[in-house]
Design a protein around this motif. Structure first.
Motif, PDB file in Angstrom:
ATOM      1  N   THR A 109       0.935  -1.004  -0.106  1.00  0.00           N
ATOM      2  CA  THR A 109      -0.350  -0.280   0.010  1.00  0.00           C
ATOM      3  C   THR A 109       0.788   1.269   0.559  1.00  0.00           C
ATOM      4  O   THR A 109       0.695   1.893  -0.783  1.00  0.00           O
ATOM      5  CB  THR A 109      -1.078   0.004   1.064  1.00  0.00           C
ATOM      6  N   LEU A 110       1.741   1.234   0.667  1.00  0.00           N
ATOM      7  CA  LEU A 110       2.275   2.895   0.925  1.00  0.00           C
ATOM      8  C   LEU A 110       4.029   2.293  -0.324  1.00  0.00           C
ATOM      9  O   LEU A 110       4.589   3.738  -0.684  1.00  0.00           O
ATOM     10  CB  LEU A 110       3.694   1.794   2.212  1.00  0.00           C
ATOM     11  N   ALA A 111       3.581   1.362  -1.135  1.00  0.00           N
ATOM     12  CA  ALA A 111       4.742   1.269  -2.542  1.00  0.00           C
ATOM     13  C   ALA A 111       3.729   2.249  -3.490  1.00  0.00           C
ATOM     14  O   ALA A 111       4.250   3.525  -4.548  1.00  0.00           O
ATOM     15  CB  ALA A 111       5.038   0.200  -2.709  1.00  0.00           C
ATOM     16  N   ILE A 112       2.057   2.878  -2.886  1.00  0.00           N
ATOM     17  CA  ILE A 112       1.131   3.854  -3.957  1.00  0.00           C
ATOM     18  C   ILE A 112       1.538   5.088  -3.871  1.00  0.00           C
ATOM     19  O   ILE A 112       1.479   5.442  -2.766  1.00  0.00           O
ATOM     20  CB  ILE A 112       0.031   2.686  -4.292  1.00  0.00           C
ATOM     21  N   ASP A 113       1.997   5.694  -4.834  1.00  0.00           N
ATOM     22  CA  ASP A 113       1.574   7.325  -4.655  1.00  0.00           C
ATOM     23  C   ASP A 113      -0.417   7.790  -4.813  1.00  0.00           C
ATOM     24  O   ASP A 113      -0.541   7.296  -5.762  1.00  0.00           O
ATOM     25  CB  ASP A 113       2.623   7.812  -5.363  1.00  0.00           C
ATOM     26  N   GLY A 114      -0.322   8.460  -3.939  1.00  0.00           N
ATOM     27  CA  GLY A 114      -1.580   8.987  -3.857  1.00  0.00           C
ATOM     28  C   GLY A 114      -2.551   8.594  -2.550  1.00  0.00           C
ATOM     29  O   GLY A 114      -2.238   6.971  -2.231  1.00  0.00           O
ATOM     30  N   VAL A 116      -5.955   9.291  -2.974  1.00  0.00           N
ATOM     31  CA  VAL A 116      -7.005   7.942  -3.465  1.00  0.00           C
ATOM     32  C   VAL A 116      -6.326   6.619  -3.992  1.00  0.00           C
ATOM     33  O   VAL A 116      -7.604   5.707  -3.995  1.00  0.00           O
ATOM     34  CB  VAL A 116      -7.386   8.802  -5.114  1.00  0.00           C
ATOM     35  N   PRO A 117      -5.397   6.210  -4.617  1.00  0.00           N
ATOM     36  CA  PRO A 117      -4.635   5.689  -4.952  1.00  0.00           C
ATOM     37  C   PRO A 117      -4.331   4.239  -3.949  1.00  0.00           C
ATOM     38  O   PRO A 117      -4.915   3.002  -4.012  1.00  0.00           O
ATOM     39  CB  PRO A 117      -3.678   5.368  -5.722  1.00  0.00           C
ATOM     40  N   ARG A 118      -3.696   4.154  -2.644  1.00  0.00           N
ATOM     41  CA  ARG A 118      -3.710   4.322  -1.745  1.00  0.00           C
ATOM     42  C   ARG A 118      -5.154   3.879  -0.930  1.00  0.00           C
ATOM     43  O   ARG A 118      -5.040   1.862  -1.019  1.00  0.00           O
ATOM     44  CB  ARG A 118      -3.149   4.685  -0.544  1.00  0.00           C
ATOM     45  N   LEU A 119      -6.216   4.509  -1.105  1.00  0.00           N
ATOM     46  CA  LEU A 119      -7.479   3.519  -0.017  1.00  0.00           C
ATOM     47  C   LEU A 119      -8.149   3.020  -1.310  1.00  0.00           C
ATOM     48  O   LEU A 119      -8.813   2.043  -1.252  1.00  0.00           O
ATOM     49  CB  LEU A 119      -8.755   4.972  -0.934  1.00  0.00           C
ATOM     50  N   ARG A 120      -8.217   3.305  -3.036  1.00  0.00           N
ATOM     51  CA  ARG A 120      -8.416   2.363  -3.664  1.00  0.00           C
ATOM     52  C   ARG A 120      -7.695   0.762  -3.315  1.00  0.00           C
ATOM     53  O   ARG A 120      -8.815  -0.301  -3.712  1.00  0.00           O
ATOM     54  CB  ARG A 120      -8.485   2.430  -5.789  1.00  0.00           C
ATOM     55  N   PHE A 121      -6.265   0.431  -2.657  1.00  0.00           N
ATOM     56  CA  PHE A 121      -5.936  -0.599  -3.294  1.00  0.00           C
ATOM     57  C   PHE A 121      -6.716  -1.064  -1.278  1.00  0.00           C
ATOM     58  O   PHE A 121      -6.813  -2.471  -1.202  1.00  0.00           O
ATOM     59  CB  PHE A 121      -4.593  -0.110  -2.941  1.00  0.00           C
ATOM     60  N   VAL A 122      -6.740  -0.440  -0.988  1.00  0.00           N
ATOM     61  CA  VAL A 122      -7.416  -0.504   1.087  1.00  0.00           C
ATOM     62  C   VAL A 122      -8.348  -0.998   0.613  1.00  0.00           C
ATOM     63  O   VAL A 122      -9.060  -2.709   1.224  1.00  0.00           O
ATOM     64  CB  VAL A 122      -7.891   0.411   1.659  1.00  0.00           C
ATOM     65  N   ASN A 123      -9.832  -0.558  -0.228  1.00  0.00           N
ATOM     66  CA  ASN A 123     -10.356  -1.876  -0.383  1.00  0.00           C
ATOM     67  C   ASN A 123     -10.446  -3.135  -0.952  1.00  0.00           C
ATOM     68  O   ASN A 123     -11.403  -3.565  -0.618  1.00  0.00           O
ATOM     69  CB  ASN A 123     -11.740  -0.640  -1.407  1.00  0.00           C
ATOM     70  N   LYS A 124      -9.552  -3.351  -1.978  1.00  0.00           N
ATOM     71  CA  LYS A 124      -9.365  -4.348  -2.814  1.00  0.00           C
ATOM     72  C   LYS A 124      -8.753  -5.362  -1.505  1.00  0.00           C
ATOM     73  O   LYS A 124      -9.122  -6.353  -1.675  1.00  0.00           O
ATOM     74  CB  LYS A 124      -8.191  -3.675  -3.797  1.00  0.00           C
ATOM     75  N   GLY A 125      -7.957  -4.895  -0.529  1.00  0.00           N
ATOM     76  CA  GLY A 125      -7.556  -5.069   0.374  1.00  0.00           C
ATOM     77  C   GLY A 125      -8.259  -6.058   1.085  1.00  0.00           C
ATOM     78  O   GLY A 125      -9.240  -6.968   1.235  1.00  0.00           O
TER      79      GLY A 125
END
Length: 173
Positions: A109-114, A116-125
């Motif tokens: 997650t922390l490797a993702i910039d921004g 909004v993209p991090r939150l989208r990844f959190v939702n995938k998790g």
């Protein structure tokens, strides 16, 4: 020994009073521990919940405390932390060895910039956790563990929905 029908406490109605009497309430007491695939599945969820709690704390702390998103991320973080505790306790109660690891989700997650993209990844998790719970539930015979996992599934679905609503209100990027 005969039993009188007017006895106010017939055999079998006497409450248990010693640890051996309660043993049947604790799976694994007599050496019949949980199936290894169940332990592995619960540990995968435990590691994911720890990672989710850590990620959400980091994201929460990166957002202005006056914004509603800060409160949402704080609530999600508390859910993840509470889930980790329940999974740990359930593993121990079932007689399984609980993992002390944290999932790789934090670094990913922390490797993702921004934000909004991090939150989208959190939702995938979060969606991954829902799928893993659904895969694991058929193998769970313990009523408490089933109820806990079903509630965890419901809370993840609600958290996904809340996070999606928050994402819809944020500028992209």
């Amino acid at each position: 020994m005969t039993h009188r029908s007017d006895d106010p406490k017939p055999p079998g109605d006497t409450p248990c009073s010693s640890p051996p009497c309660y043993a049947a309430e604790f799976p694994g007491y007599f050496g019949d521990g949980p199936d290894q695939p169940v332990v592995d599945g619960l540990n995968a969820l435990l590691e994911a919940e720890r990672a989710g709690a850590r990620v959400l704390a980091i994201l929460r702390d990166s957002v202005d405390a006056r914004l509603p998103l800060h409160g949402l991320l704080g609530a999600l973080q508390k859910d993840e932390g509470a889930n980790a505790v329940q999974l740990y306790q359930t593993l121990r109660r079932l007689g399984g060895a609980a993992s002390h690891e944290t999932g790789a989700f934090v670094g990913k997650t922390l490797a993702i910039d921004g934000l909004v993209p991090r939150l989208r990844f959190v939702n995938k998790g979060q969606a991954w956790v829902v799928r893993k719970i659904e895969e694991l539930l058929p193998a769970i015979t313990d009523a408490y563990a089933r109820a806990m996992l079903e509630e965890m599934r419901r809370s993840h679905l609600a958290n996904i929905e809340a996070c999606e609503a928050a994402l819809d209100s944020l500028p992209p990027g």
